[in-house]
Design a protein around this motif. Sequence first.
Motif, PDB file in Angstrom:
ATOM      1  N   HIS A   1      37.814  44.617  44.229  1.00 26.65           N
ATOM      2  CA  HIS A   1      38.359  45.036  42.922  1.00 26.65           C
ATOM      3  C   HIS A   1      39.224  43.942  42.308  1.00 26.65           C
ATOM      4  O   HIS A   1      40.376  44.162  41.947  1.00 26.65           O
TER       5      HIS A   1
ATOM      6  N   ASP B   1      40.485  41.270  39.547  1.00 28.68           N
ATOM      7  CA  ASP B   1      40.584  41.160  38.098  1.00 28.68           C
ATOM      8  C   ASP B   1      39.797  39.943  37.628  1.00 28.68           C
ATOM      9  O   ASP B   1      39.765  38.905  38.307  1.00 28.68           O
TER      10      ASP B   1
ATOM     11  N   ASN C   1      37.238  43.957  35.726  1.00 24.90           N
ATOM     12  CA  ASN C   1      37.527  44.056  37.152  1.00 24.90           C
ATOM     13  C   ASN C   1      36.201  44.226  37.882  1.00 24.90           C
ATOM     14  O   ASN C   1      35.290  44.900  37.383  1.00 24.90           O
TER      15      ASN C   1
ATOM     16  N   SER D   1      35.396  46.097  40.118  1.00 25.06           N
ATOM     17  CA  SER D   1      35.081  47.502  40.400  1.00 25.06           C
ATOM     18  C   SER D   1      34.076  48.064  39.395  1.00 25.06           C
ATOM     19  O   SER D   1      33.456  49.100  39.642  1.00 25.06           O
TER      20      SER D   1
END
Length: 164
Positions: free
Chosen positions: A88, A90, A138, A140
């Motif tokens: 995850h 950035d 991100n 994710s």
Amino acid sequence: MEQQLPMEQQTSMEPTVLNGHNKQEYPPMHTCEHIVNRTMARLFGCGRAVSAHIERKKSKLDFALPQAPTAEEIQRIEDTVNEVIARHLDVTTEFITQQEAIGRFDLKRLPEGASDTVRIVKVGDYDECLCIGLHVANTSEIGTFRILSSDYKEGIFRMRFKLV
């Protein structure tokens, strides 16, 4: 075609102008491309892809390698990319001059007449490169990376992949 930076990304009263971009990428796949490139460089000591075709449904990257990766190495590529996505991280940008980029980045792929200001896209602490494309905020947001197939011919390893 040129593009102007949003005001919050400008560092002076003069608008910063970057090179225009002729393609609208699918941000998750394009960001994943950055991770795959760094993974290949770390695992095989090769440079970034010599050719790329990045699309929403499936993509392909070509890398110059002295020999074909083994099935185990291909699985390691997939596993490593997914481990990075799962961190995850950035995805951020930095703007510098071409002069500041010398020695830090390969400037050979910049188009003739490129703007003096270049954009660096960083995927956490894992990758950074010059890029004007669209990215997720991100990792994710990427999904799961799957290598669909690969082949090796005349020093070029091609992998086809998708996100699920």
